[in-house]
Design a protein around this motif. Sequence first.
Motif, PDB file in Angstrom:
ATOM      1  N   GLN A  87       0.828  -1.203   0.000  1.00  0.00           N
ATOM      2  CA  GLN A  87       0.000   0.000   0.000  1.00  0.00           C
ATOM      3  C   GLN A  87       0.864   1.257   0.000  1.00  0.00           C
ATOM      4  N   ASP A  88       2.109   1.129   0.492  1.00  0.00           N
ATOM      5  CA  ASP A  88       3.009   2.277   0.518  1.00  0.00           C
ATOM      6  C   ASP A  88       3.437   2.690  -0.888  1.00  0.00           C
ATOM      7  N   SER A 154       3.903  -8.006 -13.153  1.00  0.00           N
ATOM      8  CA  SER A 154       4.087  -7.656 -14.565  1.00  0.00           C
ATOM      9  C   SER A 154       5.532  -7.772 -15.050  1.00  0.00           C
ATOM     10  N   THR A 155       6.492  -7.603 -14.158  1.00  0.00           N
ATOM     11  CA  THR A 155       7.897  -7.643 -14.577  1.00  0.00           C
ATOM     12  C   THR A 155       8.482  -9.057 -14.537  1.00  0.00           C
ATOM     13  N   GLY A 156       7.637 -10.054 -14.243  1.00  0.00           N
ATOM     14  CA  GLY A 156       8.107 -11.428 -14.226  1.00  0.00           C
ATOM     15  C   GLY A 156       9.041 -11.765 -13.093  1.00  0.00           C
ATOM     16  N   PRO A 157       8.706 -11.408 -11.852  1.00  0.00           N
ATOM     17  CA  PRO A 157       9.613 -11.646 -10.713  1.00  0.00           C
ATOM     18  C   PRO A 157       9.700 -13.120 -10.343  1.00  0.00           C
ATOM     19  N   GLU A 158      10.729 -13.452  -9.562  1.00  0.00           N
ATOM     20  CA  GLU A 158      10.901 -14.804  -9.036  1.00  0.00           C
ATOM     21  C   GLU A 158      10.307 -14.928  -7.637  1.00  0.00           C
ATOM     22  N   ILE A 159      10.183 -13.795  -6.959  1.00  0.00           N
ATOM     23  CA  ILE A 159       9.646 -13.756  -5.599  1.00  0.00           C
ATOM     24  C   ILE A 159       8.589 -12.659  -5.546  1.00  0.00           C
ATOM     25  N   LEU A 160       7.470 -12.936  -4.878  1.00  0.00           N
ATOM     26  CA  LEU A 160       6.449 -11.912  -4.651  1.00  0.00           C
ATOM     27  C   LEU A 160       6.424 -11.573  -3.174  1.00  0.00           C
ATOM     28  N   ILE A 161       6.582 -10.276  -2.873  1.00  0.00           N
ATOM     29  CA  ILE A 161       6.524  -9.764  -1.504  1.00  0.00           C
ATOM     30  C   ILE A 161       5.233  -8.962  -1.357  1.00  0.00           C
ATOM     31  N   ALA A 162       4.397  -9.333  -0.402  1.00  0.00           N
ATOM     32  CA  ALA A 162       3.128  -8.625  -0.198  1.00  0.00           C
ATOM     33  C   ALA A 162       3.028  -8.170   1.251  1.00  0.00           C
ATOM     34  N   ASP A 163       2.939  -6.856   1.449  1.00  0.00           N
ATOM     35  CA  ASP A 163       2.888  -6.277   2.791  1.00  0.00           C
ATOM     36  C   ASP A 163       1.454  -5.910   3.126  1.00  0.00           C
ATOM     37  N   GLU A 164       0.838  -6.685   4.011  1.00  0.00           N
ATOM     38  CA  GLU A 164      -0.553  -6.492   4.437  1.00  0.00           C
ATOM     39  C   GLU A 164      -1.479  -6.297   3.225  1.00  0.00           C
ATOM     40  N   PRO A 165      -1.503  -7.243   2.294  1.00  0.00           N
ATOM     41  CA  PRO A 165      -2.276  -7.064   1.065  1.00  0.00           C
ATOM     42  C   PRO A 165      -3.780  -7.012   1.270  1.00  0.00           C
TER      43      PRO A 165
END
Length: 244
Positions: A87-88, A154-165
């Motif tokens: 959200q930041d 969209s950029t095809g990452p290897e890791i997804l980081i989600a902060d309080e999604p």
Amino acid sequence: MAQIIFDQVTKKFGDETALENVSFEIEKGEFVFVLGRSGAGKSTLLNLIIKQEEVTSGRITVNGSRVDIMKRKKIPAHRSRIGIMSQDVGLLKDRSVYDNIIFALMATEHGTARMKKTAMRMLGLVGLVGKSQSFPNELSGGEQARVLLARALSTGPEILIADEPTANLDPDAAWDLMQLLAEVNYQGMTVVVASHARDLVTIMRRRCISLVSGIVVADEKNSIYNQKAMDIFEERRILSGKRE
């Protein structure tokens, strides 16, 4: 080899300790919740993974590279391999949903045609093709969260980081988003989610790393929400021990 490794990591902000001697490993393809009350150190932990913050001591390895000693010139390449849903880093309110994703893709070396194709494919993934020309203020909270996910992927990452999604989402929208995250993980992506949503964590039954006052108090696979770790008396016990 593990994809994310924290080895005795401590992070201080002045005299305040945000994380203390934190150690864990996350394998490629895992789905991991980082749990804790507000101020427990969840966001700090995620920021250390993407090198938004610098460690005070300890070692962090991500995708085989030492993040704690990474040179500044290598940080953009490091972050390009990580999708960040926060959200930041909100949506640009003066741009359409489609243009928000295109803006993220402009940092890649993709040509215009490929960027357009990728943007629409990501919107299809989160079920928002029909909203591509809408602006953020025309979307519901759940739809905005799905756009943030589409942009992060969209950029095809290897890791997804989600902060309080799921913060500020109603139960149905939160569950829909969690199902999308589970699908992304099923496709092979490593997913790390900071959360304090007890019901969703319990239903998902994934690995949970629980933080209290910057200390890892539990690390359990196929776990429900660790109520003991979140209990205020447990927190006070740890705080008292840190003062001694």
